[in-house]
Design a protein around this motif. Structure first.
Motif, mmCIF file in Angstrom:
data_model
loop_
_atom_site.group_PDB
_atom_site.id
_atom_site.type_symbol
_atom_site.label_atom_id
_atom_site.label_comp_id
_atom_site.label_asym_id
_atom_site.label_seq_id
_atom_site.Cartn_x
_atom_site.Cartn_y
_atom_site.Cartn_z
ATOM 1 N N TYR A 91 -2.587 -7.215 5.601
ATOM 2 C CA TYR A 91 -1.789 -7.788 6.680
ATOM 3 C C TYR A 91 -2.615 -8.859 7.397
ATOM 4 O O TYR A 91 -3.829 -8.771 7.481
ATOM 5 C CB TYR A 91 -1.331 -6.701 7.666
ATOM 6 C CG TYR A 91 -2.455 -6.064 8.451
ATOM 7 C CD1 TYR A 91 -2.859 -6.568 9.685
ATOM 8 C CD2 TYR A 91 -3.140 -4.961 7.940
ATOM 9 C CE1 TYR A 91 -3.906 -5.989 10.388
ATOM 10 C CE2 TYR A 91 -4.182 -4.372 8.641
ATOM 11 C CZ TYR A 91 -4.566 -4.902 9.863
ATOM 12 O OH TYR A 91 -5.611 -4.344 10.556
ATOM 13 N N ASP A 101 0.862 -5.857 -2.052
ATOM 14 C CA ASP A 101 1.784 -6.305 -1.008
ATOM 15 C C ASP A 101 1.010 -6.934 0.153
ATOM 16 O O ASP A 101 -0.133 -6.565 0.427
ATOM 17 C CB ASP A 101 2.599 -5.125 -0.479
ATOM 18 C CG ASP A 101 3.631 -4.625 -1.483
ATOM 19 O OD1 ASP A 101 3.700 -5.183 -2.593
ATOM 20 O OD2 ASP A 101 4.355 -3.675 -1.156
ATOM 21 N N VAL A 103 1.572 -8.732 4.318
ATOM 22 C CA VAL A 103 2.398 -9.086 5.474
ATOM 23 C C VAL A 103 1.618 -10.110 6.287
ATOM 24 O O VAL A 103 0.487 -9.854 6.704
ATOM 25 C CB VAL A 103 2.703 -7.864 6.369
ATOM 26 C CG1 VAL A 103 3.637 -8.281 7.507
ATOM 27 C CG2 VAL A 103 3.328 -6.743 5.562
ATOM 28 N N THR A 244 6.219 -3.541 9.699
ATOM 29 C CA THR A 244 6.518 -4.004 8.339
ATOM 30 C C THR A 244 5.467 -3.526 7.352
ATOM 31 O O THR A 244 5.788 -3.046 6.252
ATOM 32 C CB THR A 244 6.607 -5.540 8.313
ATOM 33 O OG1 THR A 244 7.598 -5.972 9.247
ATOM 34 C CG2 THR A 244 6.963 -6.042 6.917
ATOM 35 N N LEU A 248 5.907 -0.912 4.100
ATOM 36 C CA LEU A 248 5.514 -1.290 2.741
ATOM 37 C C LEU A 248 4.575 -0.267 2.124
ATOM 38 O O LEU A 248 4.737 0.128 0.960
ATOM 39 C CB LEU A 248 4.859 -2.673 2.749
ATOM 40 C CG LEU A 248 5.771 -3.878 2.966
ATOM 41 C CD1 LEU A 248 4.948 -5.162 3.027
ATOM 42 C CD2 LEU A 248 6.815 -3.986 1.856
ATOM 43 N N THR A 262 5.346 -7.463 -2.858
ATOM 44 C CA THR A 262 6.122 -8.168 -1.837
ATOM 45 C C THR A 262 5.204 -8.957 -0.914
ATOM 46 O O THR A 262 4.130 -8.485 -0.544
ATOM 47 C CB THR A 262 6.919 -7.145 -0.987
ATOM 48 O OG1 THR A 262 7.780 -6.404 -1.845
ATOM 49 C CG2 THR A 262 7.742 -7.849 0.078
ATOM 50 N N ASN A 263 5.645 -10.158 -0.548
ATOM 51 C CA ASN A 263 4.948 -10.963 0.451
ATOM 52 C C ASN A 263 5.907 -11.181 1.618
ATOM 53 O O ASN A 263 6.829 -11.980 1.535
ATOM 54 C CB ASN A 263 4.513 -12.309 -0.150
ATOM 55 C CG ASN A 263 3.632 -13.098 0.797
ATOM 56 O OD1 ASN A 263 2.861 -12.531 1.564
ATOM 57 N ND2 ASN A 263 3.761 -14.421 0.756
ATOM 58 N N ARG A 264 5.724 -10.432 2.707
ATOM 59 C CA ARG A 264 6.609 -10.522 3.864
ATOM 60 C C ARG A 264 6.027 -11.488 4.893
ATOM 61 O O ARG A 264 4.844 -11.437 5.191
ATOM 62 C CB ARG A 264 6.791 -9.149 4.508
ATOM 63 C CG ARG A 264 7.513 -8.155 3.626
ATOM 64 C CD ARG A 264 9.019 -8.399 3.623
ATOM 65 N NE ARG A 264 9.693 -7.531 2.673
ATOM 66 C CZ ARG A 264 10.050 -6.281 2.924
ATOM 67 N NH1 ARG A 264 9.784 -5.758 4.107
ATOM 68 N NH2 ARG A 264 10.663 -5.576 2.017
ATOM 69 N N VAL A 266 6.441 -12.804 8.824
ATOM 70 C CA VAL A 266 7.002 -12.565 10.154
ATOM 71 C C VAL A 266 6.993 -13.891 10.922
ATOM 72 O O VAL A 266 5.951 -14.538 11.044
ATOM 73 C CB VAL A 266 6.192 -11.491 10.911
ATOM 74 C CG1 VAL A 266 6.719 -11.320 12.328
ATOM 75 C CG2 VAL A 266 6.235 -10.169 10.151
#
Length: 281
Positions: A91, A101, A103, A244, A248, A262-264, A266
Protein backbone atom coordinates in the motif's frame (compact mmCIF):
# COMPACT_ATOMS: atom_id res chain seq x y z
CA UNK A 1 3.37 -24.81 11.90
CA UNK A 2 -0.09 -23.70 10.79
CA UNK A 3 -0.90 -20.10 10.02
CA UNK A 4 -3.09 -18.05 12.33
CA UNK A 5 -5.76 -15.41 11.80
CA UNK A 6 -3.30 -12.52 12.15
CA UNK A 7 -2.49 -9.85 9.58
CA UNK A 8 0.83 -8.03 9.99
CA UNK A 9 1.12 -4.43 8.83
CA UNK A 10 4.45 -2.68 8.28
CA UNK A 11 4.22 1.10 8.69
CA UNK A 12 7.12 3.40 7.75
CA UNK A 13 6.22 5.81 10.58
CA UNK A 14 3.15 5.55 12.76
CA UNK A 15 3.48 9.18 13.90
CA UNK A 16 2.35 10.39 10.47
CA UNK A 17 -1.38 11.03 10.26
CA UNK A 18 -1.61 9.33 6.86
CA UNK A 19 -0.14 6.06 8.12
CA UNK A 20 -2.06 6.08 11.40
CA UNK A 21 -5.29 6.65 9.47
CA UNK A 22 -4.40 3.70 7.22
CA UNK A 23 -3.96 1.57 10.34
CA UNK A 24 -7.41 2.62 11.58
CA UNK A 25 -8.97 1.53 8.29
CA UNK A 26 -7.15 -1.80 8.36
CA UNK A 27 -8.21 -2.51 11.95
CA UNK A 28 -11.87 -1.74 11.21
CA UNK A 29 -12.08 -4.30 8.40
CA UNK A 30 -9.89 -6.87 10.16
CA UNK A 31 -12.05 -6.73 13.29
CA UNK A 32 -15.25 -7.21 11.27
CA UNK A 33 -13.76 -10.24 9.52
CA UNK A 34 -12.33 -11.87 12.67
CA UNK A 35 -8.64 -11.09 12.09
CA UNK A 36 -6.09 -9.68 14.52
CA UNK A 37 -3.62 -6.99 13.44
CA UNK A 38 0.05 -7.12 14.38
CA UNK A 39 1.72 -3.72 13.92
CA UNK A 40 5.36 -3.17 12.98
CA UNK A 41 7.16 0.13 12.34
CA UNK A 42 10.25 0.30 10.13
CA UNK A 43 11.10 3.88 11.11
CA UNK A 44 12.17 4.38 7.47
CA UNK A 45 15.08 1.97 8.04
CA UNK A 46 15.91 -0.77 5.51
CA UNK A 47 17.71 -3.08 7.94
CA UNK A 48 14.86 -2.87 10.43
CA UNK A 49 12.40 -3.61 7.64
CA UNK A 50 14.33 -6.77 6.73
CA UNK A 51 14.33 -7.91 10.38
CA UNK A 52 10.59 -7.29 10.57
CA UNK A 53 9.93 -9.54 7.57
CA UNK A 54 12.06 -12.27 9.18
CA UNK A 55 9.99 -11.99 12.36
CA UNK A 56 6.78 -12.07 10.35
CA UNK A 57 7.83 -15.22 8.47
CA UNK A 58 8.72 -16.97 11.74
CA UNK A 59 5.39 -15.89 13.24
CA UNK A 60 3.48 -17.58 10.40
CA UNK A 61 0.94 -14.80 10.04
CA UNK A 62 -1.76 -15.21 7.42
CA UNK A 63 -0.90 -12.08 5.46
CA UNK A 64 1.21 -8.93 5.33
CA UNK A 65 0.37 -5.34 4.41
CA UNK A 66 3.53 -3.39 3.62
CA UNK A 67 4.61 0.14 2.71
CA UNK A 68 8.35 0.25 2.00
CA UNK A 69 10.78 2.47 3.88
CA UNK A 70 12.48 5.43 2.22
CA UNK A 71 15.82 3.60 2.46
CA UNK A 72 14.63 0.44 0.69
CA UNK A 73 15.81 -0.05 -2.87
CA UNK A 74 16.09 -3.86 -2.90
CA UNK A 75 13.13 -6.04 -2.06
CA UNK A 76 14.27 -9.66 -1.72
CA UNK A 77 12.92 -9.75 1.84
CA UNK A 78 9.40 -9.18 0.54
CA UNK A 79 9.79 -11.88 -2.08
CA UNK A 80 10.75 -14.23 0.78
CA UNK A 81 7.42 -13.47 2.41
CA UNK A 82 5.62 -14.73 -0.70
CA UNK A 83 8.02 -17.66 -1.04
CA UNK A 84 6.91 -18.76 2.44
CA UNK A 85 3.28 -18.88 1.27
CA UNK A 86 2.28 -15.75 3.17
CA UNK A 87 -0.04 -13.39 1.33
CA UNK A 88 1.31 -9.88 0.64
CA UNK A 89 -0.32 -6.59 -0.36
CA UNK A 90 1.61 -3.35 -0.82
CA UNK A 91 0.00 0.00 0.00
CA UNK A 92 1.10 3.59 -0.75
CA UNK A 93 4.83 2.98 -1.28
CA UNK A 94 4.83 -0.05 -3.51
CA UNK A 95 7.39 -2.34 -5.10
CA UNK A 96 6.70 -2.69 -8.81
CA UNK A 97 9.09 -5.64 -9.18
CA UNK A 98 7.03 -8.02 -7.04
CA UNK A 99 3.78 -9.37 -8.43
CA UNK A 100 1.08 -8.87 -5.84
CA UNK A 101 -1.94 -6.68 -5.07
CA UNK A 102 -1.35 -2.96 -4.49
CA UNK A 103 -3.29 0.00 -3.14
CA UNK A 104 -2.07 3.48 -3.97
CA UNK A 105 -3.43 7.00 -3.97
CA UNK A 106 -3.55 8.87 -7.25
CA UNK A 107 -0.25 10.65 -6.63
CA UNK A 108 0.10 11.96 -10.16
CA UNK A 109 -3.37 13.53 -10.33
CA UNK A 110 -3.06 14.92 -6.82
CA UNK A 111 0.23 16.62 -7.60
CA UNK A 112 -1.01 17.89 -10.95
CA UNK A 113 -4.10 19.50 -9.39
CA UNK A 114 -2.04 21.06 -6.59
CA UNK A 115 0.51 22.63 -8.92
CA UNK A 116 -2.13 23.74 -11.41
CA UNK A 117 -3.99 25.44 -8.55
CA UNK A 118 -0.81 27.33 -7.60
CA UNK A 119 -0.42 28.41 -11.22
CA UNK A 120 -4.02 29.61 -11.38
CA UNK A 121 -3.40 31.83 -8.32
CA UNK A 122 -0.51 33.48 -10.18
CA UNK A 123 2.52 31.39 -9.13
CA UNK A 124 5.22 31.08 -11.78
CA UNK A 125 8.28 29.71 -9.97
CA UNK A 126 7.14 26.69 -7.97
CA UNK A 127 9.72 24.78 -5.94
CA UNK A 128 9.12 21.07 -5.32
CA UNK A 129 10.37 19.35 -2.16
CA UNK A 130 10.43 15.62 -2.93
CA UNK A 131 11.11 12.31 -1.22
CA UNK A 132 14.01 10.17 -2.58
CA UNK A 133 13.37 9.73 -6.29
CA UNK A 134 13.62 5.91 -6.32
CA UNK A 135 10.23 5.77 -4.56
CA UNK A 136 7.21 5.38 -6.84
CA UNK A 137 5.29 8.10 -4.97
CA UNK A 138 8.14 10.52 -5.64
CA UNK A 139 8.24 9.66 -9.33
CA UNK A 140 4.49 10.04 -9.72
CA UNK A 141 4.22 13.32 -7.80
CA UNK A 142 7.25 14.69 -9.64
CA UNK A 143 5.65 13.80 -12.97
CA UNK A 144 2.42 15.51 -11.91
CA UNK A 145 4.39 18.60 -10.93
CA UNK A 146 6.32 18.67 -14.22
CA UNK A 147 3.29 18.06 -16.43
CA UNK A 148 1.27 20.79 -14.71
CA UNK A 149 4.07 23.26 -15.44
CA UNK A 150 4.46 22.18 -19.06
CA UNK A 151 0.74 22.12 -19.85
CA UNK A 152 0.41 25.63 -18.46
CA UNK A 153 3.37 26.88 -20.55
CA UNK A 154 5.69 27.43 -17.61
CA UNK A 155 9.31 26.58 -18.24
CA UNK A 156 10.65 23.77 -16.03
CA UNK A 157 13.58 24.80 -13.84
CA UNK A 158 14.97 21.55 -12.42
CA UNK A 159 17.10 23.52 -9.96
CA UNK A 160 13.83 24.14 -8.08
CA UNK A 161 13.44 20.41 -7.34
CA UNK A 162 14.98 19.37 -4.02
CA UNK A 163 15.06 16.09 -2.07
CA UNK A 164 13.62 17.29 1.23
CA UNK A 165 10.81 15.40 2.94
CA UNK A 166 10.92 16.22 6.67
CA UNK A 167 9.90 19.26 8.69
CA UNK A 168 13.41 19.62 10.13
CA UNK A 169 15.11 19.56 6.73
CA UNK A 170 12.56 21.99 5.29
CA UNK A 171 13.23 24.48 8.08
CA UNK A 172 16.96 24.27 7.31
CA UNK A 173 16.71 24.32 3.51
CA UNK A 174 13.99 26.91 2.84
CA UNK A 175 15.96 30.06 3.83
CA UNK A 176 18.74 29.00 1.44
CA UNK A 177 16.23 28.47 -1.36
CA UNK A 178 14.57 31.84 -0.76
CA UNK A 179 17.96 33.59 -0.70
CA UNK A 180 18.75 32.43 -4.23
CA UNK A 181 19.17 35.12 -6.89
CA UNK A 182 16.08 33.64 -8.56
CA UNK A 183 13.94 32.43 -5.64
CA UNK A 184 10.61 30.61 -6.00
CA UNK A 185 7.32 32.35 -5.33
CA UNK A 186 5.69 29.16 -4.07
CA UNK A 187 6.34 25.64 -2.79
CA UNK A 188 4.75 22.25 -3.42
CA UNK A 189 5.78 19.74 -0.72
CA UNK A 190 5.73 15.94 -0.82
CA UNK A 191 3.93 15.83 2.55
CA UNK A 192 2.39 18.10 5.15
CA UNK A 193 5.23 17.68 7.64
CA UNK A 194 7.56 19.19 5.06
CA UNK A 195 5.04 21.88 4.14
CA UNK A 196 4.74 22.88 7.81
CA UNK A 197 8.52 23.26 7.95
CA UNK A 198 8.45 25.51 4.90
CA UNK A 199 5.71 27.60 6.51
CA UNK A 200 7.71 27.93 9.74
CA UNK A 201 10.84 29.05 7.86
CA UNK A 202 9.00 31.50 5.61
CA UNK A 203 7.26 33.19 8.55
CA UNK A 204 10.54 33.33 10.50
CA UNK A 205 12.07 35.25 7.58
CA UNK A 206 9.35 37.89 7.95
CA UNK A 207 7.51 36.94 4.77
CA UNK A 208 3.74 36.72 4.51
CA UNK A 209 1.93 33.53 3.55
CA UNK A 210 0.23 33.53 1.08
CA UNK A 211 0.87 37.10 -0.18
CA UNK A 212 4.65 36.71 -0.51
CA UNK A 213 4.99 32.93 -0.66
CA UNK A 214 2.38 30.25 -1.36
CA UNK A 215 2.60 26.71 0.02
CA UNK A 216 0.77 23.47 -0.78
CA UNK A 217 1.28 20.15 0.97
CA UNK A 218 0.20 16.55 0.42
CA UNK A 219 -1.42 14.31 3.08
CA UNK A 220 -4.36 15.96 4.78
CA UNK A 221 -5.25 15.56 8.44
CA UNK A 222 -4.78 17.45 11.66
CA UNK A 223 -1.35 18.94 10.91
CA UNK A 224 -2.73 20.87 7.94
CA UNK A 225 -5.55 22.24 10.11
CA UNK A 226 -3.18 23.16 12.94
CA UNK A 227 -1.00 25.37 10.73
CA UNK A 228 -1.45 29.15 10.79
CA UNK A 229 -2.69 29.90 8.22
CA UNK A 230 -4.28 26.50 7.62
CA UNK A 231 -2.47 24.53 4.94
CA UNK A 232 -3.72 24.01 1.41
CA UNK A 233 -3.04 20.32 0.82
CA UNK A 234 -3.94 17.18 -1.12
CA UNK A 235 -6.10 14.87 1.00
CA UNK A 236 -4.99 11.24 0.54
CA UNK A 237 -7.90 9.51 2.30
CA UNK A 238 -5.66 7.15 4.28
CA UNK A 239 -8.61 5.53 6.04
CA UNK A 240 -9.97 4.36 2.66
CA UNK A 241 -6.51 3.12 1.65
CA UNK A 242 -6.40 1.04 4.83
CA UNK A 243 -9.89 -0.41 4.36
CA UNK A 244 -9.16 -1.27 0.73
CA UNK A 245 -5.83 -2.92 1.57
CA UNK A 246 -7.42 -4.96 4.36
CA UNK A 247 -10.19 -6.22 2.07
CA UNK A 248 -7.63 -7.25 -0.55
CA UNK A 249 -5.43 -9.18 1.88
CA UNK A 250 -8.40 -10.94 3.50
CA UNK A 251 -9.74 -11.98 0.09
CA UNK A 252 -6.27 -13.36 -0.71
CA UNK A 253 -6.09 -15.24 2.60
CA UNK A 254 -9.56 -16.72 2.05
CA UNK A 255 -8.63 -17.85 -1.47
CA UNK A 256 -11.21 -15.66 -3.20
CA UNK A 257 -8.69 -14.00 -5.54
CA UNK A 258 -6.10 -16.74 -5.98
CA UNK A 259 -4.00 -16.11 -9.10
CA UNK A 260 -5.54 -12.64 -9.58
CA UNK A 261 -3.68 -9.38 -8.98
CA UNK A 262 -5.31 -6.02 -8.41
CA UNK A 263 -4.01 -2.46 -8.50
CA UNK A 264 -6.48 -0.21 -6.63
CA UNK A 265 -6.22 3.56 -6.87
CA UNK A 266 -7.77 5.82 -4.23
CA UNK A 267 -8.60 9.29 -5.54
CA UNK A 268 -7.17 12.40 -3.90
CA UNK A 269 -8.90 15.70 -3.15
CA UNK A 270 -7.39 19.20 -3.17
CA UNK A 271 -8.26 21.03 0.05
CA UNK A 272 -7.88 24.77 -0.56
CA UNK A 273 -7.14 26.76 2.60
CA UNK A 274 -5.08 29.72 3.74
CA UNK A 275 -1.56 29.12 2.40
CA UNK A 276 -2.55 29.80 -1.21
CA UNK A 277 -4.02 32.96 -2.74
CA UNK A 278 -7.53 33.23 -4.15
CA UNK A 279 -7.84 32.29 -7.81
CA UNK A 280 -7.12 35.06 -10.29
CA UNK A 281 -10.07 36.30 -12.32
Amino acid sequence: MSKNNTIAIILPEIIHYFFSSILSGVEEIADKEGFNVLVFQSNENYKKEVKITETIINSRVAGVLASISKESDTYDHFQQVLDNDIQLVFYDRICTGIITDRVVVDDYAGAYKAVEHLIKTGAKRIAFYSSPLHLEISKNRRNGYLDALRKNNIEVDKSLIYVCDTRKNAIELTPKVLNREDPPDSFFAINDHTASGILHAVKKMGLNVPNDIEICGFSGGQMALACDPMLTTVEQHGYEVGKTAAKLIIDKINGKTEGQYTNRIVKTELMIRGTTKPLKD
